[in-house]
Write a protein that holds these residues in place. Structure first.
Motif, PDB file in Angstrom:
ATOM      1  N   PRO A   1     -13.349   8.541   6.077  1.00  0.00           N
ATOM      2  CA  PRO A   1     -12.227   8.106   5.227  1.00  0.00           C
ATOM      3  C   PRO A   1     -11.234   7.205   5.954  1.00  0.00           C
ATOM      4  O   PRO A   1     -10.829   6.166   5.422  1.00  0.00           O
ATOM      5  CB  PRO A   1     -11.574   9.422   4.790  1.00  0.00           C
ATOM      6  CG  PRO A   1     -12.648  10.439   4.919  1.00  0.00           C
ATOM      7  CD  PRO A   1     -13.459  10.019   6.096  1.00  0.00           C
ATOM      8  N   ILE A   2     -10.846   7.597   7.170  1.00  0.00           N
ATOM      9  CA  ILE A   2      -9.854   6.788   7.881  1.00  0.00           C
ATOM     10  C   ILE A   2     -10.495   5.532   8.465  1.00  0.00           C
ATOM     11  O   ILE A   2      -9.832   4.507   8.660  1.00  0.00           O
ATOM     12  CB  ILE A   2      -9.158   7.632   8.971  1.00  0.00           C
ATOM     13  CG1 ILE A   2      -7.745   7.096   9.229  1.00  0.00           C
ATOM     14  CG2 ILE A   2      -9.946   7.656  10.256  1.00  0.00           C
ATOM     15  CD1 ILE A   2      -6.888   8.017  10.050  1.00  0.00           C
TER      16      ILE A   2
ATOM     17  N   SER B   1      -9.085  12.795   6.020  1.00  0.00           N
ATOM     18  CA  SER B   1      -9.742  12.792   7.329  1.00  0.00           C
ATOM     19  C   SER B   1      -9.269  13.954   8.194  1.00  0.00           C
ATOM     20  O   SER B   1     -10.075  14.691   8.787  1.00  0.00           O
ATOM     21  CB  SER B   1      -9.477  11.472   8.055  1.00  0.00           C
ATOM     22  OG  SER B   1     -10.321  10.453   7.613  1.00  0.00           O
TER      23      SER B   1
ATOM     24  N   SER C   1      -6.541   8.752   2.521  1.00  0.00           N
ATOM     25  CA  SER C   1      -7.603   8.682   3.524  1.00  0.00           C
ATOM     26  C   SER C   1      -7.203   9.409   4.805  1.00  0.00           C
ATOM     27  O   SER C   1      -8.028  10.095   5.430  1.00  0.00           O
ATOM     28  CB  SER C   1      -7.944   7.220   3.829  1.00  0.00           C
ATOM     29  OG  SER C   1      -6.794   6.523   4.299  1.00  0.00           O
ATOM     30  N   ILE C   2      -5.929   9.284   5.199  1.00  0.00           N
ATOM     31  CA  ILE C   2      -5.462   9.939   6.419  1.00  0.00           C
ATOM     32  C   ILE C   2      -5.458  11.459   6.241  1.00  0.00           C
ATOM     33  O   ILE C   2      -5.959  12.208   7.091  1.00  0.00           O
ATOM     34  CB  ILE C   2      -4.050   9.452   6.788  1.00  0.00           C
ATOM     35  CG1 ILE C   2      -4.038   7.938   6.963  1.00  0.00           C
ATOM     36  CG2 ILE C   2      -3.559  10.144   8.053  1.00  0.00           C
ATOM     37  CD1 ILE C   2      -2.654   7.350   7.090  1.00  0.00           C
TER      38      ILE C   2
ATOM     39  N   SER D   1      -2.261   5.889  -1.327  1.00  0.00           N
ATOM     40  CA  SER D   1      -2.683   5.063  -0.199  1.00  0.00           C
ATOM     41  C   SER D   1      -2.881   5.863   1.077  1.00  0.00           C
ATOM     42  O   SER D   1      -3.640   5.452   1.955  1.00  0.00           O
ATOM     43  CB  SER D   1      -1.659   3.948   0.046  1.00  0.00           C
ATOM     44  OG  SER D   1      -0.443   4.500   0.531  1.00  0.00           O
ATOM     45  N   ILE D   2      -2.212   7.002   1.208  1.00  0.00           N
ATOM     46  CA  ILE D   2      -2.329   7.797   2.433  1.00  0.00           C
ATOM     47  C   ILE D   2      -3.408   8.867   2.311  1.00  0.00           C
ATOM     48  O   ILE D   2      -3.592   9.658   3.230  1.00  0.00           O
ATOM     49  CB  ILE D   2      -0.990   8.461   2.795  1.00  0.00           C
ATOM     50  CG1 ILE D   2      -0.586   9.473   1.731  1.00  0.00           C
ATOM     51  CG2 ILE D   2       0.091   7.412   3.018  1.00  0.00           C
ATOM     52  CD1 ILE D   2       0.539  10.387   2.145  1.00  0.00           C
TER      53      ILE D   2
ATOM     54  N   VAL E   1       0.811  -1.209   0.000  1.00  0.00           N
ATOM     55  CA  VAL E   1       0.000   0.000   0.000  1.00  0.00           C
ATOM     56  C   VAL E   1       0.851   1.269   0.000  1.00  0.00           C
ATOM     57  O   VAL E   1       0.319   2.360   0.113  1.00  0.00           O
ATOM     58  CB  VAL E   1      -0.923   0.019   1.248  1.00  0.00           C
ATOM     59  CG1 VAL E   1      -1.899  -1.124   1.185  1.00  0.00           C
ATOM     60  CG2 VAL E   1      -0.122  -0.044   2.536  1.00  0.00           C
TER      61      VAL E   1
ATOM     62  N   TRP F   1       0.649   6.928  11.382  1.00  0.00           N
ATOM     63  CA  TRP F   1       0.170   6.171  10.227  1.00  0.00           C
ATOM     64  C   TRP F   1       0.870   6.619   8.943  1.00  0.00           C
ATOM     65  O   TRP F   1       1.301   5.805   8.129  1.00  0.00           O
ATOM     66  CB  TRP F   1      -1.340   6.359  10.096  1.00  0.00           C
ATOM     67  CG  TRP F   1      -2.101   5.081   9.901  1.00  0.00           C
ATOM     68  CD1 TRP F   1      -1.671   3.981   9.219  1.00  0.00           C
ATOM     69  CD2 TRP F   1      -3.397   4.761  10.387  1.00  0.00           C
ATOM     70  NE1 TRP F   1      -2.635   3.004   9.247  1.00  0.00           N
ATOM     71  CE2 TRP F   1      -3.703   3.458   9.962  1.00  0.00           C
ATOM     72  CE3 TRP F   1      -4.338   5.455  11.134  1.00  0.00           C
ATOM     73  CZ2 TRP F   1      -4.919   2.840  10.251  1.00  0.00           C
ATOM     74  CZ3 TRP F   1      -5.544   4.844  11.427  1.00  0.00           C
ATOM     75  CH2 TRP F   1      -5.828   3.545  10.994  1.00  0.00           C
TER      76      TRP F   1
ATOM     77  N   THR G   1     -10.311   2.999   5.614  1.00  0.00           N
ATOM     78  CA  THR G   1      -9.018   2.769   4.975  1.00  0.00           C
ATOM     79  C   THR G   1      -8.601   1.299   5.063  1.00  0.00           C
ATOM     80  O   THR G   1      -8.948   0.588   6.017  1.00  0.00           O
ATOM     81  CB  THR G   1      -7.927   3.650   5.624  1.00  0.00           C
ATOM     82  OG1 THR G   1      -6.708   3.464   4.904  1.00  0.00           O
ATOM     83  CG2 THR G   1      -7.701   3.270   7.084  1.00  0.00           C
ATOM     84  N   ARG G   2      -7.858   0.868   4.050  1.00  0.00           N
ATOM     85  CA  ARG G   2      -7.324  -0.494   4.049  1.00  0.00           C
ATOM     86  C   ARG G   2      -5.878  -0.527   4.532  1.00  0.00           C
ATOM     87  O   ARG G   2      -5.249  -1.581   4.528  1.00  0.00           O
ATOM     88  CB  ARG G   2      -7.405  -1.068   2.622  1.00  0.00           C
ATOM     89  CG  ARG G   2      -8.830  -1.194   2.100  1.00  0.00           C
ATOM     90  CD  ARG G   2      -8.841  -1.705   0.683  1.00  0.00           C
ATOM     91  NE  ARG G   2      -8.235  -3.026   0.576  1.00  0.00           N
ATOM     92  CZ  ARG G   2      -8.012  -3.656  -0.581  1.00  0.00           C
ATOM     93  NH1 ARG G   2      -8.334  -3.069  -1.722  1.00  0.00           N
ATOM     94  NH2 ARG G   2      -7.458  -4.846  -0.586  1.00  0.00           N
ATOM     95  N   LEU G   3      -5.367   0.621   4.936  1.00  0.00           N
ATOM     96  CA  LEU G   3      -4.001   0.661   5.455  1.00  0.00           C
ATOM     97  C   LEU G   3      -3.899  -0.181   6.723  1.00  0.00           C
ATOM     98  O   LEU G   3      -4.767  -0.106   7.596  1.00  0.00           O
ATOM     99  CB  LEU G   3      -3.591   2.098   5.783  1.00  0.00           C
ATOM    100  CG  LEU G   3      -3.230   3.014   4.619  1.00  0.00           C
ATOM    101  CD1 LEU G   3      -3.011   4.425   5.134  1.00  0.00           C
ATOM    102  CD2 LEU G   3      -1.987   2.518   3.903  1.00  0.00           C
TER     103      LEU G   3
END
Length: 416
Positions: free
Chosen positions: A179-180, A20, A16-17, A13-14, A8, A123, A183-185
């Motif tokens: 969003p967070i 948010s 969402s963080i 990929s980031i 990821v 994260w 997340t799939r992170l």
């Protein structure tokens, strides 16, 4: 875990963080403008300054308890819990309760906000690859601070004769969870403990430690008391909101060029320049009235941007001189030092304002800047600069988002 992280590790990929935290910042920006505006016009105007101190003290509590709480429940769950605390704080304010409840609510927000910073930076630091981690962190800081500015601007368009502003905060905070939350992170490893070692930080970089202490007080005073100053001067709600928005752009127009300069010359010289800008902007703020609001906004743009610069350059200067094994305790110490000063200095301003008047916060900021500049001048005679080829690029950092990234790098312990 490392293989999962590599899957990821892309800039997308980031998202969402960052999304948010930026949405949450919009809500925070609304409240940072709304609370001082309303308390200044209330029967207990002293509570506006007390609320600034409460936010900072809550932040100090948050940076101490954040790590243990993450170890206990994990990043995702704690993020939802801390956002819930922000919602609770907004509900307490929306309920139109006595001023002391507003102060308590701001303290609750301060604790939740610092926990959110630690979670988000942890994260990001874990998910990003070495190739673009620095750019990702700079983008995160910039997006968050501009989100605060957008929230302040939005406040100018919300009626204050009801509870629409706190309701807007609740809306944006709830929206920020999505969003967070989706997340799939993968969850990063738990952060290192917040260990305070003042003698070690002083040995590594006295200028860096004192600079972070100074920036804690400077940032909280400028960001917290500017809307109080404007509201006390009977400035309209719209102009207060616009002033707060313009101040946040100092991150781009002041900090970024000075940060680039500090990568090329002795960072201490850049800190001297920055202190000079703070003093100059302070003098201008004393004599430029709200009748010329555009000029005053430019003054406070420089004021706010210069304060942001003290934090980023002092933090980088400290890391320049640290050995890899000292990065984690150094970062912990700087984080607590920032939060401590951010609590004590606003408290002093709150207590002294009845004696010295509404310009007290400007006097305080100028005094801190002059004292720090004198200290830097003395240190220039005591120690040589770190060669530029032994430093990392500074990037964009905000004094409103205390740096907790180094607490959470389990592999190298190095600042990113």
């Amino acid at each position: 875990m490392h293989g999962q992280t590599l899957m990821v590790a892309s800039p997308f990929s980031i998202a969402s963080i960052v999304v948010s935290m930026t949405i949450a910042a919009v809500g925070s920006g609304v409240m940072f403008a709304y609370v001082p505006f309303m308390l200044t016009h209330s029967a207990t105007p002293w509570a506006a300054g007390a609320a600034v101190t409460a936010v900072a003290f809550g932040g100090l509590v948050g940076c101490v308890v954040g790590g243990p709480l993450i170890k206990r429940v994990g990043h995702a769950r704690l993020f939802a819990c801390s956002m819930a605390m922000v919602v609770i704080a907004a509900v307490l304010i929306a309920a139109d309760l006595p001023a002391y409840v507003w102060i308590l609510a701001r303290g609750l927000y301060g604790a939740a906000a610092n926990v959110n910073f630690i979670i988000a930076q942890s994260w990001l630091n874990h998910a990003a690859s070495n190739a673009w981690r620095g750019k990702a962190m700079s983008f995160f800081y910039m997006a968050y601070v501009l989100g605060l500015g957008c929230g302040a601007w939005l406040f100018g368009r919300i009626p204050t004769d009801g509870n629409m502003a706190p309701l807007a905060v609740i809306f944006f905070t709830a929206l920020a969870i999505l969003p967070i939350g989706l997340t799939r992170l993968p969850n990063p490893p738990p952060p290192a403990s917040v260990s305070v070692n003042i003698p070690m930080a002083w040995r590594i970089s006295p200028v860096g430690l004192v600079g972070v202490l100074a920036s804690g007080g400077l940032s909280m005073v400028v960001q917290g008391f500017t809307p109080i100053y404007a509201a006390t001067s009977q400035v309209s709600q719209g102009d207060v909101a616009l002033l707060m928005f313009v101040m946040q752009t100092g991150l781009l127009f002041v900090q970024y060029p000075l940060g680039v300069l500090s990568d090329r010359i002795d960072r201490r010289f850049v800190l001297l320049i920055t202190c000079g800008l703070i003093v100059a902007a302070g003098f201008a703020a004393l004599f430029v009235s709200f009748a010329t609001i555009v000029v005053l906004m430019i003054v406070f743009l420089v004021f706010g941007g210069s304060v942001e610069t003290v934090y980023s350059v002092a933090n980088a200067h400290a890391n320049d001189r640290a050995d890899p094994g000292d990065f984690v305790p150094l970062s912990s110490t700087l984080l607590v030092a920032w939060s401590t000063a951010a609590t004590i200095v606003p408290l002093g301003v709150t207590l002294l304002t009845p004696v010295f008047g509404q310009h007290t916060f400007i006097y305080a900021v100028m005094l801190v800047a002059v004292a720090y500049a004198i200290y830097i001048l003395w240190r220039l005679t005591e120690r040589k600069a770190v060669p530029t080829d032994e430093r990392e690029n500074i990037g964009i950092r905000s004094a409103q988002v205390p740096n907790a990234t180094v607490l959470t790098d389990p592999d190298t312990g190095k600042p990113q």
